[in-house]
Design an enzyme around this catalytic site. Structure first.
Site, short mmCIF file in Angstrom:
data_model
loop_
_atom_site.label_atom_id
_atom_site.label_comp_id
_atom_site.label_asym_id
_atom_site.label_seq_id
_atom_site.Cartn_x
_atom_site.Cartn_y
_atom_site.Cartn_z
N CYS A 81 -2.52 12.98 2.48
CA CYS A 81 -1.78 12.76 3.71
C CYS A 81 -1.72 14.10 4.43
CB CYS A 81 -0.38 12.27 3.38
SG CYS A 81 0.80 12.60 4.67
N HIS A 96 0.88 -1.19 0.00
CA HIS A 96 0.00 0.00 0.00
C HIS A 96 0.91 1.23 0.00
CE1 HIS A 96 -3.65 2.26 1.69
NE2 HIS A 96 -2.66 3.11 1.88
#
Lengths: 327, 327
Positions: free
Chosen positions: A242, A209
């Site tokens: 993020c 991932h």
């Protein structure tokens, strides 16, 4: 590298969970269902549909039950969801999810910052969730955040990662997802860590991932492949940012990774055209440009017309060539 | 992969030519000079300073002579420029460029569309430029466009590429740059084509020049490295678009590629901090966001503060742990 028979890879879509939970707007429940249904027809191995976290913690996914109940399940596709605790597990079991995806961080600071628990507390809490799942005969995958680095601590120790994977292997998890949560992984590191995990726990399904925060997302996919990882999470359009890198890219984009892997001869089960169409639908739902490249540029063999006046340019060039006797 | 002694790579900056020529605005001559001077101190092997094309064809670089004359030459850095014809070569020689970079396309249609000549005509014209350079004892590199595909023709034949490289090897070029002009290359193809060129012409310096149009730029750099290529073109900030993929990324971004290669232990000669500072200066000059990632996110070990209230969160978690006797 693939030989005569293409190597089969398993592609997991996480945009509907990891992506949408990071979007500032609430995507309408009907639109979420239509999106999952569209994705179901494309050839994914797994779709992470939603998250059974507290609706107040992640309001973007507060419709988890309705979405899970109303999607059309395609045989062969694993419909998974993020399960933070026993309460979320109970909710998910009522909806009949195919697999539990648990999450905790390999970094103590990130686990505290993100989950408000020590790693030890997360382990205790998640062990209860694993028992719940096993009683219901539902397989469990553990997604470990910050495996390749922590935005607050820096480097994360490989041996701590291996130990943590071991705890979940003992609990009976069938798979572990090694998450590069904030895009700190680099190719040689990825190969090394993935090889170490595969060697230590050969019975576990290992999923990669990766985030594209520093542009290395696709190189890290290839580095994990080189280590023997054959399952990957990715997010349509590359959504899923993020919080520690504002403005930077998020998850690797499904269409970009699949386009590359298909070009290289791997069997991803996915066609690029369907992904691009779905990415454009997603873009309309969330109302902003996607970080992905291939949904803008088209696949590599997309043909473009020559510029205006090309016929005349060519004729003039040919005429000069004949008159000068050039070859 | 690097062993104990880091492998030395040669990094060429092409943003000042390939990048700026694609920008809609004219960057002030003094600013261009200051930018090149800043880059000169960073550790590049080569800087492609400008282009000696007709000022009316590429007005963004109409100040080629002034820039070349006024930059501060750093010993050890090769200052090259794009030379389209003998007239441009004469201009470049007057400025004392260190190397001529010639350009033509491996695709007949792209060569006609871009240079208004057949490939045969380009070869004839460039042979004259090579003679001019050799008389002045200036080395010649040839940049071949569309080596990995043509946006108008589709696939480009590897044997035609090899033949074309051979023509320039016979003429006495010291190097060839294999350009993925519109981001059509994919990793296995890159390894194969680079290996074929290196094998056919072991005496040539082979440079890889990749675009990130479809997100594969960095994977292609690694694929070329795997084939034995040790010299790469890149563009600060990732500027330098492709007219056939509006909105998509352009050249691979110097800071992104160098960050990855440095992480992997290669000796690029460049430090990431200086590149990020220069990228921010460039961004201010051209007035728009750069496609590059690392100049936004910072290097991978950039530390971030834990979220607000972290101390209390941790203390509460620790207190719960002690009261429950968890380990």
């Amino acid at each position: 590298m693939p030989n005569s028979k293409p190597q089969k890879l398993k592609i997991n879509e996480v945009g509907t969970r990891d992506g949408l939970q990071n979007e500032p707007i609430f995507v309408d429940t009907d639109d979420k269902i239509a999106l999952v249904d569209e994705l179901s027809g494309l050839g994914y191995a797994k779709i992470e549909v939603t998250s059974f976290t507290s609706p107040s913690a992640i309001p973007a996914l507060r419709d988890a039950e309705v979405v899970m109940h109303r999607i059309q399940r395609m045989p062969g596709v694993v419909y998974t969801a993020l399960i933070p605790n026993v309460r979320g597990g109970d909710r998910a079991l009522e909806c009949g999810v195919d697999e539990f995806n648990l999450v905790m961080s390999a970094s103590e600071t990130h686990n505290l910052a993100n989950l408000r628990m020590t790693r030890s507390q997360s382990l205790t809490q998640l062990a209860d969730v694993v028992r719940l799942a096993h009683n219901a005969q539902v397989p469990v995958n553990i997604s470990l955040s910050c495996v390749f680095g922590c935005p607050m601590e820096g480097e994360v120790s490989e041996s701590e990662v291996i130990n943590l994977v071991g705890k979940f292997a003992e609990l009976g998890a069938v798979g572990v997802t090694l998450c590069d949560t904030t895009g700190m992984a680099y190719p040689t590191q990825v190969t090394q860590v993935c090889e170490a995990v595969l060697k230590a726990y050969p019975g576990l399904n290992v999923t990669g991932h990766f985030h594209n925060t520093r542009g290395m997302g696709l190189t890290n996919v290839l580095a994990a492949l080189q280590a023997g990882v054959t399952q990957f999470d990715m997010s349509l359009g590359g959504i899923g940012g993020c919080p520690y890198a504002p403005g930077a890219s998020g998850n690797v984009a499904t269409e970009d990774v699949v386009h590359m892997l298909n070009c290289m001869g791997y069997d991803t089960g996915l066609q690029i055209e369907g992904l691009i169409a779905a990415a454009h639908h997603l873009e309309a739902l969330i109302g902003h440009d996607l970080p992905a490249q291939v949904s803008r540029s088209g696949p590599r063999l997309t043909r473009h017309d020559p510029p205006a006046g090309f016929e005349e340019i060519r004729e003039r060039a040919w005429n000069r060539e004949q008159s000068k006797g050039q070859i």
